[in-house]
Design a protein around this motif. Structure first.
Motif, short mmCIF file in Angstrom:
data_model
loop_
_atom_site.label_atom_id
_atom_site.label_comp_id
_atom_site.label_asym_id
_atom_site.label_seq_id
_atom_site.Cartn_x
_atom_site.Cartn_y
_atom_site.Cartn_z
N PRO A 177 -0.11 -17.58 17.50
CA PRO A 177 1.38 -18.42 18.29
C PRO A 177 2.28 -18.31 17.86
CG PRO A 177 0.26 -19.43 16.73
CD PRO A 177 -0.29 -17.98 17.15
N ALA A 178 3.38 -18.74 19.08
CA ALA A 178 5.47 -18.28 18.56
C ALA A 178 5.72 -19.43 18.72
CB ALA A 178 5.50 -16.96 20.00
N ALA A 179 4.68 -20.37 19.48
CA ALA A 179 5.29 -22.17 19.41
C ALA A 179 5.37 -23.34 18.33
CB ALA A 179 4.69 -23.50 20.55
N GLY A 180 5.88 -22.18 17.32
CA GLY A 180 6.32 -23.05 16.28
C GLY A 180 5.45 -23.76 15.33
N PRO A 181 5.39 -24.29 14.17
CA PRO A 181 4.21 -25.03 13.39
C PRO A 181 4.44 -26.27 13.97
CG PRO A 181 6.68 -24.79 12.09
CD PRO A 181 6.22 -24.11 13.14
N ASP A 182 5.38 -26.90 14.08
CA ASP A 182 4.83 -27.97 14.91
C ASP A 182 4.05 -28.24 15.96
OD1 ASP A 182 5.84 -28.97 12.76
OD2 ASP A 182 8.06 -29.37 14.00
N ALA A 183 3.92 -27.24 17.42
CA ALA A 183 3.08 -27.21 18.16
C ALA A 183 2.08 -27.46 18.14
CB ALA A 183 2.88 -26.02 18.77
N GLN A 184 1.65 -28.78 19.65
CA GLN A 184 0.03 -28.65 19.00
C GLN A 184 -0.87 -27.30 19.25
OE1 GLN A 184 -1.56 -32.39 21.65
NE2 GLN A 184 -3.45 -32.48 20.96
N PRO A 185 -1.91 -27.39 18.37
CA PRO A 185 -3.14 -26.37 18.75
C PRO A 185 -3.08 -26.14 20.11
CG PRO A 185 -3.53 -27.15 17.12
CD PRO A 185 -2.36 -27.79 17.58
N LEU A 186 -3.94 -25.22 20.90
CA LEU A 186 -4.89 -25.86 22.28
C LEU A 186 -6.63 -24.64 22.18
CD1 LEU A 186 -1.95 -25.07 25.14
CD2 LEU A 186 -2.45 -27.01 24.23
N SER A 187 -7.42 -25.98 22.68
CA SER A 187 -8.49 -25.14 22.23
C SER A 187 -8.94 -23.42 23.39
CB SER A 187 -9.78 -25.37 23.27
OG SER A 187 -9.39 -26.01 24.11
N VAL A 188 -9.40 -22.64 23.36
CA VAL A 188 -9.83 -21.37 23.92
C VAL A 188 -10.00 -21.70 25.21
CG1 VAL A 188 -11.59 -19.59 24.34
CG2 VAL A 188 -11.04 -20.10 21.96
N GLU A 189 -10.86 -22.85 25.34
CA GLU A 189 -11.36 -23.21 26.48
C GLU A 189 -9.64 -23.73 27.61
OE1 GLU A 189 -14.01 -23.37 24.48
OE2 GLU A 189 -12.87 -24.70 24.52
N GLU A 190 -8.56 -24.81 26.65
CA GLU A 190 -7.24 -25.03 27.51
C GLU A 190 -6.77 -23.75 27.85
OE1 GLU A 190 -6.93 -29.25 25.42
OE2 GLU A 190 -6.28 -27.50 23.90
N TYR A 191 -6.55 -22.87 26.69
CA TYR A 191 -5.92 -21.29 27.05
C TYR A 191 -6.62 -20.65 28.52
CZ TYR A 191 -3.12 -20.85 23.19
OH TYR A 191 -1.84 -20.95 21.78
N LEU A 192 -8.25 -21.31 28.49
CA LEU A 192 -8.43 -20.16 29.52
C LEU A 192 -8.46 -20.93 31.02
CD1 LEU A 192 -11.99 -18.89 28.12
CD2 LEU A 192 -9.82 -17.63 28.55
N ASP A 193 -7.91 -21.79 31.35
CA ASP A 193 -7.98 -23.27 32.02
C ASP A 193 -6.66 -22.45 32.87
OD1 ASP A 193 -9.04 -25.13 33.83
OD2 ASP A 193 -7.11 -26.08 32.94
N VAL A 194 -5.49 -22.99 31.76
CA VAL A 194 -4.06 -22.11 32.27
C VAL A 194 -3.97 -20.30 32.70
CG1 VAL A 194 -1.89 -22.23 31.39
CG2 VAL A 194 -3.07 -24.38 30.51
N PHE A 195 -4.51 -19.91 31.76
CA PHE A 195 -4.83 -17.83 32.60
C PHE A 195 -5.10 -18.38 33.85
CE2 PHE A 195 -7.24 -14.43 32.40
CZ PHE A 195 -6.39 -13.86 32.21
N LEU A 196 -6.74 -18.89 34.06
CA LEU A 196 -7.81 -18.23 35.27
C LEU A 196 -6.55 -19.44 35.99
CD1 LEU A 196 -10.88 -18.90 34.11
CD2 LEU A 196 -9.42 -16.43 34.97
N HIS A 197 -6.01 -20.87 36.20
CA HIS A 197 -5.96 -21.21 37.22
C HIS A 197 -4.76 -21.91 36.99
CE1 HIS A 197 -10.28 -22.34 36.14
NE2 HIS A 197 -10.27 -22.28 37.57
N GLY A 198 -3.91 -20.81 36.60
CA GLY A 198 -1.72 -20.99 36.42
C GLY A 198 -1.63 -22.73 35.86
N ALA A 199 -0.56 -23.02 35.78
CA ALA A 199 0.16 -24.00 34.85
C ALA A 199 0.84 -24.70 35.39
CB ALA A 199 1.70 -23.75 34.06
N LEU A 200 0.32 -25.05 37.39
CA LEU A 200 0.48 -26.23 38.04
C LEU A 200 -1.09 -26.42 38.03
CD1 LEU A 200 3.00 -24.74 40.66
CD2 LEU A 200 3.33 -25.89 38.06
N LYS A 201 -1.57 -28.42 38.15
CA LYS A 201 -2.04 -29.24 38.52
C LYS A 201 -2.72 -28.65 39.76
CE LYS A 201 -1.57 -32.84 35.69
NZ LYS A 201 -1.17 -34.01 35.78
N GLU A 202 -3.91 -28.38 40.34
CA GLU A 202 -4.37 -28.26 41.56
C GLU A 202 -3.80 -29.13 42.67
OE1 GLU A 202 -8.38 -28.32 44.17
OE2 GLU A 202 -8.43 -28.66 42.28
#
Length: 206
Positions: A177-202
């Motif tokens: 991860p390149a967000a830095g040591p202070d960044a809050q880690p995301l779960s696999v499910e959160e990563y997948l949600d953004v990957f599959l549905h994009g950064a914008l809310k529905e």
């Protein structure tokens, strides 16, 4: 006397014995790096130390073989290929991400332990097993991941192979991860949600 009392693995060919020794050595190398001894590996394998040197030229040859084994993608590709295509896409991708994460972790442990204990990559590939073709390994990984997207082919915005390439990059980027040591880690499910549905809310306008 001690040599004779050790249990042997009967019926093994030299190649099978070599593979068994490598499998036994890998966790020891990951734990101890260069400090591991062939005597410790022999004890863990239940064989005499001399048996190691019947299939490996020396300790460096065995360590080279361990690195080559850690880099091999056969096992992770088999795990990805065994993922059932009848389960939901997010579940399929979560299993694939977990398999790749485990592969990267194993590889990092072995190579990291050797590097931290003073061993540097040897420029000449003469000893040990040859390193894998990295480009071919990446291609095979992308193809295996593409199979996971096939049931949704008609719903994808890009061709299957391109989507698979994007997903592969996403999984590998999670390992570093390149967000830095202070960044809050995301779960696999959160990563997948953004990957599959994009950064914008529905329903949110671009």
């Amino acid at each position: 006397m001690e040599e004779k009392s050790r249990r042997r693995a009967p019926g093994m060919s030299p190649e099978q014995r070599r593979e068994m020794i490598i499998r036994t050595a890998l966790p020891l190398v990951a734990e101890r790096g260069m400090a591991v001894t062939t005597a410790q590996i022999a004890r863990a394998a239940g064989i005499g130390e001399a048996t190691i040197f019947r299939v490996f030229a020396d300790k460096d040859d065995l360590l080279d073989a361990c690195v080559a084994e850690a880099l091999r993608t056969d096992h992770v590709l088999a795990e990805i290929g065994a993922i059932p295509l009848d389960q939901p896409l997010p579940a399929r991708l979560a299993e694939a991400a977990a398999a790749i994460d485990a592969y990267l972790a194993r590889m990092g442990l072995v190579i990291g332990a050797l590097h931290a204990s003073g061993r540097r990559a040897r420029p000449e590939p003469g000893a040990g097993e040859p390193g894998p073709d990295r480009a071919a390994a990446m291609t095979r990984t992308r193809e295996a991941l593409a199979e996971l997207f096939e049931p949704e082919r008609d719903r994808l915005r890009l061709p299957v192979d391109q989507i698979a390439g994007l997903f592969m990059g996403f999984v590998f980027s999670r390992a570093r991860p390149a967000a830095g040591p202070d960044a809050q880690p995301l779960s696999v499910e959160e990563y997948l949600d953004v990957f599959l549905h994009g950064a914008l809310k529905e329903g949110t306008a671009a």
